[in-house]
Scaffold this motif. Structure first.
Motif, PDB file in Angstrom:
ATOM      1  N   LEU A  14       0.830  -1.204   0.000  1.00 38.49           N
ATOM      2  CA  LEU A  14       0.000   0.000   0.000  1.00 38.49           C
ATOM      3  C   LEU A  14       0.861   1.249   0.000  1.00 38.49           C
ATOM      4  O   LEU A  14       0.616   2.196  -0.767  1.00 38.49           O
ATOM      5  N   GLU A  15       1.898   1.265   0.826  1.00 37.81           N
ATOM      6  CA  GLU A  15       2.768   2.437   0.880  1.00 37.81           C
ATOM      7  C   GLU A  15       3.519   2.619  -0.429  1.00 37.81           C
ATOM      8  O   GLU A  15       3.674   3.750  -0.916  1.00 37.81           O
ATOM      9  N   ALA A  16       3.978   1.516  -1.020  1.00 39.80           N
ATOM     10  CA  ALA A  16       4.703   1.598  -2.287  1.00 39.80           C
ATOM     11  C   ALA A  16       3.831   2.198  -3.384  1.00 39.80           C
ATOM     12  O   ALA A  16       4.263   3.076  -4.147  1.00 39.80           O
ATOM     13  N   VAL A  17       2.591   1.746  -3.464  1.00 36.57           N
ATOM     14  CA  VAL A  17       1.663   2.246  -4.490  1.00 36.57           C
ATOM     15  C   VAL A  17       1.349   3.715  -4.247  1.00 36.57           C
ATOM     16  O   VAL A  17       1.265   4.520  -5.199  1.00 36.57           O
ATOM     17  N   GLU A  18       1.170   4.106  -2.995  1.00 37.50           N
ATOM     18  CA  GLU A  18       0.870   5.513  -2.682  1.00 37.50           C
ATOM     19  C   GLU A  18       2.038   6.420  -3.073  1.00 37.50           C
ATOM     20  O   GLU A  18       1.826   7.503  -3.649  1.00 37.50           O
ATOM     21  N   ILE A  19       3.267   5.995  -2.767  1.00 39.35           N
ATOM     22  CA  ILE A  19       4.437   6.801  -3.131  1.00 39.35           C
ATOM     23  C   ILE A  19       4.560   6.899  -4.643  1.00 39.35           C
ATOM     24  O   ILE A  19       4.792   7.986  -5.198  1.00 39.35           O
ATOM     25  N   ALA A  20       4.396   5.752  -5.322  1.00 43.56           N
ATOM     26  CA  ALA A  20       4.490   5.757  -6.789  1.00 43.56           C
ATOM     27  C   ALA A  20       3.438   6.671  -7.402  1.00 43.56           C
ATOM     28  O   ALA A  20       3.720   7.406  -8.359  1.00 43.56           O
ATOM     29  N   ALA A  45       4.168  -5.414  -8.575  1.00 47.13           N
ATOM     30  CA  ALA A  45       3.977  -6.492  -7.598  1.00 47.13           C
ATOM     31  C   ALA A  45       3.058  -6.036  -6.475  1.00 47.13           C
ATOM     32  O   ALA A  45       2.164  -6.778  -6.039  1.00 47.13           O
ATOM     33  N   SER A  46       3.257  -4.803  -6.015  1.00 45.71           N
ATOM     34  CA  SER A  46       2.412  -4.278  -4.933  1.00 45.71           C
ATOM     35  C   SER A  46       0.968  -4.150  -5.380  1.00 45.71           C
ATOM     36  O   SER A  46       0.027  -4.455  -4.613  1.00 45.71           O
ATOM     37  N   ARG A  47       0.749  -3.714  -6.608  1.00 44.69           N
ATOM     38  CA  ARG A  47      -0.616  -3.582  -7.118  1.00 44.69           C
ATOM     39  C   ARG A  47      -1.306  -4.947  -7.172  1.00 44.69           C
ATOM     40  O   ARG A  47      -2.497  -5.078  -6.856  1.00 44.69           O
ATOM     41  N   LYS A  48      -0.567  -5.966  -7.586  1.00 35.10           N
ATOM     42  CA  LYS A  48      -1.144  -7.316  -7.642  1.00 35.10           C
ATOM     43  C   LYS A  48      -1.467  -7.827  -6.240  1.00 35.10           C
ATOM     44  O   LYS A  48      -2.501  -8.475  -6.021  1.00 35.10           O
TER      45      LYS A  48
END
Length: 350
Positions: free
Chosen positions: A303-309, A326-329
């Motif tokens: 979740l944090e990775a997707v938010e930062i991206a 990968a995080s989105r999946k």
């Protein structure tokens, strides 16, 4: 028979010795002959399988190439084709070493020997380094298996030269050695066989060790590189290691995330991108675990990775945005297939 081969080898060594003395007095006249004698000697030596002969083969072939390349700069019309043949001969002998630690060690000794014998100035060494770096980059763009193999071999030479320079001038060349080792690790990891993967892992671990040393002395410039190298090592262990290697992979990935958080700077978009990439890798590795605690941590990281991206989409070009597929999946509840790519590399000159 063995006696005849031994006699032929002795004659080849004597020819090199004689022409080396003559070339020292009259280089313009005898350097071409010395290069030819070196090639003859390497062909004789290549019939033997001992470590000393392997080093001599590489040193002789490399010295012959150095000589002919220097002659080609002076008389390009006469020697340009000889240069191409000498390079092919060196790469051929290098390919016979295989992907192994002894092969890399033999190359390292050969580079030191050839450079010392020719008495190369710093500028000449750097010229050769640039030649092999450029050649590796050019060959890597071709999909043919032979081109990829040659690119890998040229990267080995870049590593060997950088290693020699780093031993003499560590502050300047240790970072370049780390970069060239990272690139070589990528090539080796793609070749698929166990020996190549083993050497790739050794390269990745050495990169981490180098950046730990550099970051201890100069944290600001090298902590981000340490984080990236830890992330790459973690992902390599996850992708290629046995199940027993997963705890080590998770440990490296967590350390990478911790460093990325420590150096995060709102004015430096690359630091945010690095954090997103590290979180994505950690999320993917944790998602392979079966316990609920790891799964929950994986989802938080994803979740944090997707938010930062997402926050970087408007600020960075599309090809510079972190890949957090990968995080989105993971967040979508879809299975994550292990990528063939290392997660990230910082851009530097090797």
């Amino acid at each position: 028979d063995a006696a005849s081969r031994g006699e032929a080898l002795a004659h080849a060594k004597e020819a090199v010795s004689i022409r080396r003395r003559l070339a020292a007095d009259q280089p313009a006249v005898y350097l071409p002959d010395l290069a030819m004698s070196l090639n003859n000697l390497t062909n004789r030596l290549s019939e033997r399988g001992d470590v000393e002969s392997r080093v001599e083969v590489l040193a002789g072939a490399l010295e012959a190439f150095i000589i002919v390349r220097k002659l080609a700069k002076q008389q390009p019309i006469v020697f340009v084709h000889n240069t191409a043949r000498a390079l092919e001969n060196f790469i051929y002998h290098l390919s016979n070493q295989g992907n192994s630690a002894p092969g890399s060690e033999a190359l390292g000794f050969a580079v030191k020997s050839a450079f010392a014998t020719r008495g190369l100035a710093d500028g000449e060494v750097l010229d050769l380094l640039e030649l092999f770096r450029t050649l590796a980059s050019s060959l890597s763009r071709h999909e043919m298996e032979t081109s990829q193999l040659k690119a890998s071999l040229c990267n080995r030479v870049v590593v060997a030269i950088n290693r020699k320079l780093a031993a003499e001038q560590p502050s300047e060349y240790l970072p370049r050695l780390a970069i060239s080792l990272s690139i070589l690790a990528d090539y080796l990891s793609e070749q698929g066989d166990a020996a190549s993967r083993g050497e790739a892992l050794a390269c990745a671990k050495e990169v981490v060790s180098i950046y730990r040393t550099l970051a201890a002395e100069q944290p600001a410039p090298y902590l981000p590189d340490l984080a990236v190298s830890l992330n790459n090592l973690a992902y390599f262990l996850f992708k290629h290691g046995a199940t027993a290697a997963l705890p080590e992979a998770i440990g490296h990935a967590r350390e990478a995330v911790g460093i990325c958080r420590a150096v995060l700077n709102s004015d430096d978009l690359e630091s945010s991108s690095n954090l997103a990439t590290a979180l994505d890798s950690l999320a993917e590795i944790l998602s392979s675990q079966s316990d609920e605690t790891a799964i929950a941590e994986s989802k938080r990281c994803a979740l944090e990775a997707v938010e930062i991206a997402g926050s970087l989409v408007q600020a960075l070009p599309a090809d510079a945005c972190p890949n957090v597929d990968a995080s989105r999946k993971i967040l979508a509840g879809r299975p994550v297939s292990v990528s063939n790519d290392q997660p990230h590399h910082r851009e530097h000159d090797q």
